[in-house]
Write a protein that holds these residues in place. Structure first.
Motif, PDB file in Angstrom:
ATOM      1  N   ASP A  15      21.673 -11.431 -61.853  1.00  0.00           N
ATOM      2  CA  ASP A  15      21.446 -12.313 -60.723  1.00  0.00           C
ATOM      3  C   ASP A  15      21.796 -13.734 -61.101  1.00  0.00           C
ATOM      4  O   ASP A  15      21.883 -14.084 -62.268  1.00  0.00           O
ATOM      5  CB  ASP A  15      20.018 -12.201 -60.194  1.00  0.00           C
ATOM      6  CG  ASP A  15      18.975 -12.708 -61.161  1.00  0.00           C
ATOM      7  OD1 ASP A  15      19.230 -12.741 -62.368  1.00  0.00           O
ATOM      8  OD2 ASP A  15      17.887 -13.074 -60.698  1.00  0.00           O
ATOM      9  N   GLU A  16      22.050 -14.512 -60.081  1.00  0.00           N
ATOM     10  CA  GLU A  16      22.480 -15.895 -60.258  1.00  0.00           C
ATOM     11  C   GLU A  16      21.765 -16.718 -59.185  1.00  0.00           C
ATOM     12  O   GLU A  16      21.895 -16.434 -57.992  1.00  0.00           O
ATOM     13  CB  GLU A  16      23.996 -15.929 -60.050  1.00  0.00           C
ATOM     14  CG  GLU A  16      24.668 -17.210 -60.340  1.00  0.00           C
ATOM     15  CD  GLU A  16      26.178 -17.051 -60.168  1.00  0.00           C
ATOM     16  OE1 GLU A  16      26.727 -17.681 -59.246  1.00  0.00           O
ATOM     17  OE2 GLU A  16      26.796 -16.298 -60.947  1.00  0.00           O
ATOM     18  N   ILE A  17      20.984 -17.682 -59.618  1.00  0.00           N
ATOM     19  CA  ILE A  17      20.289 -18.531 -58.663  1.00  0.00           C
ATOM     20  C   ILE A  17      21.169 -19.751 -58.408  1.00  0.00           C
ATOM     21  O   ILE A  17      21.378 -20.581 -59.292  1.00  0.00           O
ATOM     22  CB  ILE A  17      18.888 -18.921 -59.169  1.00  0.00           C
ATOM     23  CG1 ILE A  17      18.074 -17.644 -59.382  1.00  0.00           C
ATOM     24  CG2 ILE A  17      18.211 -19.863 -58.187  1.00  0.00           C
ATOM     25  CD1 ILE A  17      16.734 -17.847 -60.023  1.00  0.00           C
ATOM     26  N   GLN A  18      21.722 -19.789 -57.214  1.00  0.00           N
ATOM     27  CA  GLN A  18      22.619 -20.862 -56.818  1.00  0.00           C
ATOM     28  C   GLN A  18      21.852 -21.873 -55.970  1.00  0.00           C
ATOM     29  O   GLN A  18      20.709 -21.638 -55.579  1.00  0.00           O
ATOM     30  CB  GLN A  18      23.803 -20.285 -56.035  1.00  0.00           C
ATOM     31  CG  GLN A  18      24.601 -19.278 -56.832  1.00  0.00           C
ATOM     32  CD  GLN A  18      25.695 -18.619 -56.013  1.00  0.00           C
ATOM     33  OE1 GLN A  18      25.707 -18.657 -54.787  1.00  0.00           O
ATOM     34  NE2 GLN A  18      26.635 -17.982 -56.716  1.00  0.00           N
ATOM     35  N   GLU A  19      22.505 -22.967 -55.665  1.00  0.00           N
ATOM     36  CA  GLU A  19      21.846 -24.019 -54.903  1.00  0.00           C
ATOM     37  C   GLU A  19      21.361 -23.522 -53.541  1.00  0.00           C
ATOM     38  O   GLU A  19      20.249 -23.820 -53.121  1.00  0.00           O
ATOM     39  CB  GLU A  19      22.807 -25.195 -54.705  1.00  0.00           C
ATOM     40  CG  GLU A  19      22.120 -26.430 -54.170  1.00  0.00           C
ATOM     41  CD  GLU A  19      23.035 -27.633 -54.170  1.00  0.00           C
ATOM     42  OE1 GLU A  19      22.987 -28.374 -53.185  1.00  0.00           O
ATOM     43  OE2 GLU A  19      23.783 -27.814 -55.150  1.00  0.00           O
TER      44      GLU A  19
ATOM     45  N   LEU B 275      21.615 -14.865 -55.682  1.00  0.00           N
ATOM     46  CA  LEU B 275      22.632 -13.828 -55.592  1.00  0.00           C
ATOM     47  C   LEU B 275      22.366 -12.722 -56.603  1.00  0.00           C
ATOM     48  O   LEU B 275      22.215 -12.992 -57.789  1.00  0.00           O
ATOM     49  CB  LEU B 275      24.008 -14.458 -55.845  1.00  0.00           C
ATOM     50  CG  LEU B 275      25.235 -13.571 -55.755  1.00  0.00           C
ATOM     51  CD1 LEU B 275      25.388 -12.985 -54.355  1.00  0.00           C
ATOM     52  CD2 LEU B 275      26.483 -14.369 -56.111  1.00  0.00           C
ATOM     53  N   LEU B 276      22.309 -11.473 -56.129  1.00  0.00           N
ATOM     54  CA  LEU B 276      22.184 -10.294 -56.976  1.00  0.00           C
ATOM     55  C   LEU B 276      23.536  -9.590 -56.947  1.00  0.00           C
ATOM     56  O   LEU B 276      24.030  -9.242 -55.874  1.00  0.00           O
ATOM     57  CB  LEU B 276      21.089  -9.359 -56.466  1.00  0.00           C
ATOM     58  CG  LEU B 276      20.950  -8.033 -57.197  1.00  0.00           C
ATOM     59  CD1 LEU B 276      20.476  -8.263 -58.625  1.00  0.00           C
ATOM     60  CD2 LEU B 276      20.018  -7.107 -56.457  1.00  0.00           C
ATOM     61  N   ILE B 277      24.134  -9.402 -58.133  1.00  0.00           N
ATOM     62  CA  ILE B 277      25.469  -8.803 -58.226  1.00  0.00           C
ATOM     63  C   ILE B 277      25.382  -7.491 -59.002  1.00  0.00           C
ATOM     64  O   ILE B 277      24.865  -7.455 -60.115  1.00  0.00           O
ATOM     65  CB  ILE B 277      26.450  -9.768 -58.914  1.00  0.00           C
ATOM     66  CG1 ILE B 277      26.490 -11.089 -58.147  1.00  0.00           C
ATOM     67  CG2 ILE B 277      27.832  -9.150 -59.020  1.00  0.00           C
ATOM     68  CD1 ILE B 277      27.115 -12.220 -58.897  1.00  0.00           C
ATOM     69  N   ILE B 278      25.911  -6.433 -58.394  1.00  0.00           N
ATOM     70  CA  ILE B 278      25.940  -5.112 -59.023  1.00  0.00           C
ATOM     71  C   ILE B 278      27.406  -4.729 -59.201  1.00  0.00           C
ATOM     72  O   ILE B 278      28.164  -4.688 -58.228  1.00  0.00           O
ATOM     73  CB  ILE B 278      25.219  -4.057 -58.167  1.00  0.00           C
ATOM     74  CG1 ILE B 278      23.801  -4.542 -57.832  1.00  0.00           C
ATOM     75  CG2 ILE B 278      25.185  -2.708 -58.881  1.00  0.00           C
ATOM     76  CD1 ILE B 278      23.130  -3.764 -56.726  1.00  0.00           C
ATOM     77  N   LYS B 279      27.789  -4.481 -60.446  1.00  0.00           N
ATOM     78  CA  LYS B 279      29.177  -4.105 -60.739  1.00  0.00           C
ATOM     79  C   LYS B 279      29.217  -2.621 -61.081  1.00  0.00           C
ATOM     80  O   LYS B 279      28.445  -2.147 -61.906  1.00  0.00           O
ATOM     81  CB  LYS B 279      29.734  -4.960 -61.869  1.00  0.00           C
ATOM     82  CG  LYS B 279      29.775  -6.420 -61.428  1.00  0.00           C
ATOM     83  CD  LYS B 279      30.492  -7.316 -62.365  1.00  0.00           C
ATOM     84  CE  LYS B 279      30.502  -8.718 -61.781  1.00  0.00           C
ATOM     85  NZ  LYS B 279      31.125  -9.683 -62.653  1.00  0.00           N
ATOM     86  N   PHE B 280      30.138  -1.919 -60.427  1.00  0.00           N
ATOM     87  CA  PHE B 280      30.244  -0.469 -60.558  1.00  0.00           C
ATOM     88  C   PHE B 280      31.521  -0.082 -61.285  1.00  0.00           C
ATOM     89  O   PHE B 280      32.597  -0.614 -60.989  1.00  0.00           O
ATOM     90  CB  PHE B 280      30.269   0.188 -59.177  1.00  0.00           C
ATOM     91  CG  PHE B 280      28.986   0.083 -58.422  1.00  0.00           C
ATOM     92  CD1 PHE B 280      28.035   1.086 -58.507  1.00  0.00           C
ATOM     93  CD2 PHE B 280      28.711  -1.023 -57.633  1.00  0.00           C
ATOM     94  CE1 PHE B 280      26.840   0.992 -57.813  1.00  0.00           C
ATOM     95  CE2 PHE B 280      27.521  -1.126 -56.936  1.00  0.00           C
ATOM     96  CZ  PHE B 280      26.581  -0.121 -57.024  1.00  0.00           C
ATOM     97  N   ALA B 281      31.410   0.880 -62.201  1.00  0.00           N
ATOM     98  CA  ALA B 281      32.586   1.504 -62.794  1.00  0.00           C
ATOM     99  C   ALA B 281      33.174   2.419 -61.725  1.00  0.00           C
ATOM    100  O   ALA B 281      32.443   3.184 -61.084  1.00  0.00           O
ATOM    101  CB  ALA B 281      32.201   2.307 -64.033  1.00  0.00           C
TER     102      ALA B 281
ATOM    103  N   TYR C 289      18.057 -14.193 -50.325  1.00  0.00           N
ATOM    104  CA  TYR C 289      18.754 -13.280 -51.234  1.00  0.00           C
ATOM    105  C   TYR C 289      20.073 -12.853 -50.610  1.00  0.00           C
ATOM    106  O   TYR C 289      20.174 -12.651 -49.412  1.00  0.00           O
ATOM    107  CB  TYR C 289      17.930 -12.006 -51.477  1.00  0.00           C
ATOM    108  CG  TYR C 289      16.796 -12.188 -52.425  1.00  0.00           C
ATOM    109  CD1 TYR C 289      16.999 -12.132 -53.795  1.00  0.00           C
ATOM    110  CD2 TYR C 289      15.508 -12.416 -51.957  1.00  0.00           C
ATOM    111  CE1 TYR C 289      15.955 -12.309 -54.680  1.00  0.00           C
ATOM    112  CE2 TYR C 289      14.450 -12.586 -52.830  1.00  0.00           C
ATOM    113  CZ  TYR C 289      14.678 -12.528 -54.186  1.00  0.00           C
ATOM    114  OH  TYR C 289      13.645 -12.699 -55.051  1.00  0.00           O
ATOM    115  N   LYS C 290      21.069 -12.711 -51.445  1.00  0.00           N
ATOM    116  CA  LYS C 290      22.348 -12.146 -51.029  1.00  0.00           C
ATOM    117  C   LYS C 290      22.720 -11.122 -52.092  1.00  0.00           C
ATOM    118  O   LYS C 290      22.551 -11.371 -53.286  1.00  0.00           O
ATOM    119  CB  LYS C 290      23.410 -13.242 -50.950  1.00  0.00           C
ATOM    120  CG  LYS C 290      24.770 -12.715 -50.580  1.00  0.00           C
ATOM    121  CD  LYS C 290      25.354 -13.461 -49.419  1.00  0.00           C
ATOM    122  CE  LYS C 290      26.770 -13.004 -49.182  1.00  0.00           C
ATOM    123  NZ  LYS C 290      26.951 -12.349 -47.945  1.00  0.00           N
ATOM    124  N   ILE C 291      23.192  -9.977 -51.659  1.00  0.00           N
ATOM    125  CA  ILE C 291      23.581  -8.913 -52.580  1.00  0.00           C
ATOM    126  C   ILE C 291      25.094  -8.740 -52.503  1.00  0.00           C
ATOM    127  O   ILE C 291      25.669  -8.702 -51.414  1.00  0.00           O
ATOM    128  CB  ILE C 291      22.879  -7.586 -52.239  1.00  0.00           C
ATOM    129  CG1 ILE C 291      21.365  -7.760 -52.332  1.00  0.00           C
ATOM    130  CG2 ILE C 291      23.358  -6.459 -53.166  1.00  0.00           C
ATOM    131  CD1 ILE C 291      20.571  -6.594 -51.809  1.00  0.00           C
TER     132      ILE C 291
END
Length: 144
Positions: free
Chosen positions: A77-81, A85-91, A6-8
């Motif tokens: 999240d995005e499962i890459q090769e 990847l877990l992506i959190i976007k903040f206002a 996992y990568k955040i």
């Protein structure tokens, strides 16, 4: 099924009034990753680095700005090769300083939120901005 690490990553959707900051990746970055090139500042957490510290560090490294984080606006999240990847976007609000880009980006744009539809920014990014703008406006209304 092989387990992937996992990568955040944390990204900042930065507002200044009715404008939003969107970056353009450098030519080298766009070619190396075969990407559309539009980006929000932010990136991956270092080992044992708290999420908010990582976001502040990445925004400073990529833009030279300090911001006030309001709230999460979009999570996916995005499962890459090679990783999950877990992506959190903040206002984010109240950018302080002048934009000084890292070599990762070659330009920045302050787009009016209500004129985003006239830009070349991808649709998914426009939707993320709209969602973050609702969070941003709700925060501003409740903190008057």
């Amino acid at each position: 099924m092989k387990k992937k690490p996992y990568k955040i990553a944390a990204k900042a959707i930065i507002f200044q009034g009715s404008k939003v900051l969107i970056l353009r990746k450098s030519f080298a970055e766009r070619n190396a990753k075969d990407t559309h090139g539009w980006d929000f500042p932010g990136g991956g957490l270092e080992p044992e680095e708290p999420l908010m510290e990582a976001l502040a560090r990445e925004v400073m490294e990529e833009t030279g700005l300090q911001v006030k984080v309001i709230a999460p606006a979009y999570v996916y999240d995005e499962i890459q090769e090679e990783k999950h990847l877990l992506i959190i976007k903040f206002a984010c609000d109240k950018p302080q300083g002048s934009v000084v880009l890292s070599p990762e980006h070659d330009s920045h744009h302050w787009f009016c939120v209500d004129q985003l539809d006239q830009t070349r920014v991808p649709e998914w990014m426009k939707e993320e901005v709209r969602r973050a703008y609702r969070v941003y406006n709700e925060f501003r209304r409740s903190h008057r």
